[in-house]
Design a protein around this motif. Structure first.
Motif, PDB file in Angstrom:
ATOM      1  N   PRO A  61       0.861  -1.203   0.000  1.00  7.65           N
ATOM      2  CA  PRO A  61       0.000   0.000   0.000  1.00  7.65           C
ATOM      3  C   PRO A  61       0.891   1.245   0.000  1.00  7.65           C
ATOM      4  O   PRO A  61       1.571   1.525   0.978  1.00  7.65           O
ATOM      5  CB  PRO A  61      -0.777  -0.118   1.319  1.00  7.65           C
ATOM      6  N   LYS A  62       0.905   1.954  -1.103  1.00  3.75           N
ATOM      7  CA  LYS A  62       1.875   3.036  -1.299  1.00  3.75           C
ATOM      8  C   LYS A  62       1.651   4.226  -0.383  1.00  3.75           C
ATOM      9  O   LYS A  62       2.590   4.983  -0.109  1.00  3.75           O
ATOM     10  CB  LYS A  62       1.833   3.544  -2.745  1.00  3.75           C
ATOM     11  N   ASP A  63       0.416   4.409   0.053  1.00  2.00           N
ATOM     12  CA  ASP A  63       0.135   5.615   0.821  1.00  2.00           C
ATOM     13  C   ASP A  63       0.763   5.573   2.201  1.00  2.00           C
ATOM     14  O   ASP A  63       1.061   6.617   2.788  1.00  2.00           O
ATOM     15  CB  ASP A  63      -1.376   5.837   0.926  1.00  2.00           C
ATOM     16  N   ARG A  64       1.029   4.361   2.721  1.00  2.00           N
ATOM     17  CA  ARG A  64       1.520   4.303   4.085  1.00  2.00           C
ATOM     18  C   ARG A  64       2.785   3.459   4.241  1.00  2.00           C
ATOM     19  O   ARG A  64       3.456   3.543   5.254  1.00  2.00           O
ATOM     20  CB  ARG A  64       0.421   3.730   4.993  1.00  2.00           C
ATOM     21  N   PHE A  65       3.105   2.655   3.258  1.00  2.00           N
ATOM     22  CA  PHE A  65       4.258   1.767   3.352  1.00  2.00           C
ATOM     23  C   PHE A  65       5.387   2.293   2.463  1.00  2.00           C
ATOM     24  O   PHE A  65       5.140   2.786   1.363  1.00  2.00           O
ATOM     25  CB  PHE A  65       3.896   0.356   2.873  1.00  2.00           C
ATOM     26  N   THR A  76      14.971  -1.734   4.932  1.00  2.00           N
ATOM     27  CA  THR A  76      13.994  -1.249   5.906  1.00  2.00           C
ATOM     28  C   THR A  76      12.598  -1.260   5.297  1.00  2.00           C
ATOM     29  O   THR A  76      12.424  -1.059   4.094  1.00  2.00           O
ATOM     30  CB  THR A  76      14.313   0.177   6.385  1.00  2.00           C
ATOM     31  N   LEU A  77      11.621  -1.490   6.149  1.00  2.00           N
ATOM     32  CA  LEU A  77      10.214  -1.398   5.777  1.00  2.00           C
ATOM     33  C   LEU A  77       9.555  -0.487   6.805  1.00  2.00           C
ATOM     34  O   LEU A  77       9.645  -0.744   8.002  1.00  2.00           O
ATOM     35  CB  LEU A  77       9.553  -2.775   5.780  1.00  2.00           C
ATOM     36  N   LYS A  78       8.944   0.563   6.305  1.00  2.00           N
ATOM     37  CA  LYS A  78       8.372   1.557   7.192  1.00  2.00           C
ATOM     38  C   LYS A  78       6.871   1.658   6.955  1.00  2.00           C
ATOM     39  O   LYS A  78       6.407   1.612   5.793  1.00  2.00           O
ATOM     40  CB  LYS A  78       9.026   2.903   6.920  1.00  2.00           C
ATOM     41  N   ILE A  79       6.118   1.793   8.032  1.00  2.00           N
ATOM     42  CA  ILE A  79       4.675   2.021   7.937  1.00  2.00           C
ATOM     43  C   ILE A  79       4.372   3.313   8.690  1.00  2.00           C
ATOM     44  O   ILE A  79       4.729   3.472   9.853  1.00  2.00           O
ATOM     45  CB  ILE A  79       3.861   0.863   8.584  1.00  2.00           C
ATOM     46  N   GLN A  80       3.759   4.256   7.995  1.00  2.00           N
ATOM     47  CA  GLN A  80       3.414   5.535   8.599  1.00  2.00           C
ATOM     48  C   GLN A  80       2.201   6.142   7.893  1.00  2.00           C
ATOM     49  O   GLN A  80       2.290   6.453   6.716  1.00  2.00           O
ATOM     50  CB  GLN A  80       4.608   6.496   8.518  1.00  2.00           C
ATOM     51  N   PRO A  81       1.083   6.311   8.573  1.00  2.00           N
ATOM     52  CA  PRO A  81       0.785   5.879   9.929  1.00  2.00           C
ATOM     53  C   PRO A  81       0.320   4.429   9.977  1.00  2.00           C
ATOM     54  O   PRO A  81      -0.279   3.938   9.007  1.00  2.00           O
ATOM     55  CB  PRO A  81      -0.384   6.808  10.307  1.00  2.00           C
ATOM     56  N   SER A  82       0.575   3.749  11.059  1.00  2.00           N
ATOM     57  CA  SER A  82       0.161   2.345  11.172  1.00  2.00           C
ATOM     58  C   SER A  82      -1.335   2.263  11.508  1.00  2.00           C
ATOM     59  O   SER A  82      -1.900   3.186  12.117  1.00  2.00           O
ATOM     60  CB  SER A  82       0.990   1.630  12.233  1.00  2.00           C
ATOM     61  N   GLU A  83      -1.941   1.150  11.073  1.00  5.30           N
ATOM     62  CA  GLU A  83      -3.357   0.897  11.331  1.00  5.30           C
ATOM     63  C   GLU A  83      -3.500  -0.521  11.892  1.00  5.30           C
ATOM     64  O   GLU A  83      -2.645  -1.378  11.628  1.00  5.30           O
ATOM     65  CB  GLU A  83      -4.161   1.033  10.041  1.00  5.30           C
TER      66      GLU A  83
END
Lengths: 116, 108
Positions: A61-65, A76-83
């Motif tokens: 999901p490009k909007d948050r990952f 690294t794998l980043k999630i922002q914001p997490s749900e």
């Protein structure tokens, strides 16, 4: 034994917080993969790097990952914001050219993420 | 159609039984084939590669039928420790494609 190292092993965070997961591939491996696994979906490919270049992140999901390889020893794998729906086990795996065709990938132990 | 299809099971068998898992794949250009094993709450680990001529590793036998695009895994003399999920994996490129797995439960 060469290993893929993932940190952290477990992460509990609140919805809306940023989460960063790290992976150290096996030295000399030039392909790195991020997978997500849930009970319902099995293993889903999120992102794939070869020689540090992103080749396929269509599963993410490009909007948050976001996924990056700042150098050959770190992905690294980043999630922002997490749900809460991001709660899953995230696996990193690495491989290398002909080694992959003969022996597949080696997986890390995973990061078990819980978003509350 | 999924790229790799497996019966999810579960297969419930007694110790000592012989059990077989099948898997079909859609990409005829696939070059390499594997079975991975995944224990509960652990990472997938390579069980064995699958060669065109078929291959055996102890109690485990893997077969490949390229014409039918079909892979199988046979486990003889099942042990309690064989209880796990078995993932069929194909490699059309250096990006592996995983099936969703077949769950095996071996009972005493």
């Amino acid at each position: 034994d060469a290993r893929v190292t993932q940190t952290p092993r477990h992460k509990v965070t609140e919805m809306g917080q940023e989460v960063t997961m790290r992976c150290q591939p096996i030295l000399g491996h030039n392909t790195v993969f991020w997978y997500r696994q849930t009970m319902m979906q099995g293993l889903e490919l999120l992102a794939y790097f070869r020689n540090r270049a992103p080749l396929d992140d269509s599963g993410m999901p490009k909007d948050r990952f976001s996924a990056e390889m700042p150098d050959a020893t770190l992905a690294t794998l980043k999630i922002q914001p997490s749900e809460p729906r991001d709660s899953a086990v995230y696996f990193c795996a690495s491989g290398s050219g002909m080694t992959t065709f003969n022996y597949g990938y080696t997986f890390g132990s995973g990061t078990r993420l819980t978003v509350v | 159609r999924k790229e790799v299809e497996q019966d999810p099971g579960p297969f419930n068998v007694p110790e000592g039984a012989t059990v077989a898992f099948n898997c079909t794949y859609s990409n005829s250009a696939s070059q390499s084939f594997f079975w991975y094993r995944q224990d509960c709450r652990k990472e997938p680990k390579l069980l064995m590669s699958v060669y065109s001529s078929g291959n055996e590793d102890g109690r485990f036998t893997a077969q490949l039928n390229r014409a039918s695009q079909y892979i199988s895994l046979l486990i003889r003399d099942s042990k309690l420790s064989d209880s796990a999920t078995y993932l069929c994996v194909v490699a059309p490129t250096d990006k592996l494609t995983f099936g969703t797995g077949t769950r095996l439960a071996v009972r005493p």
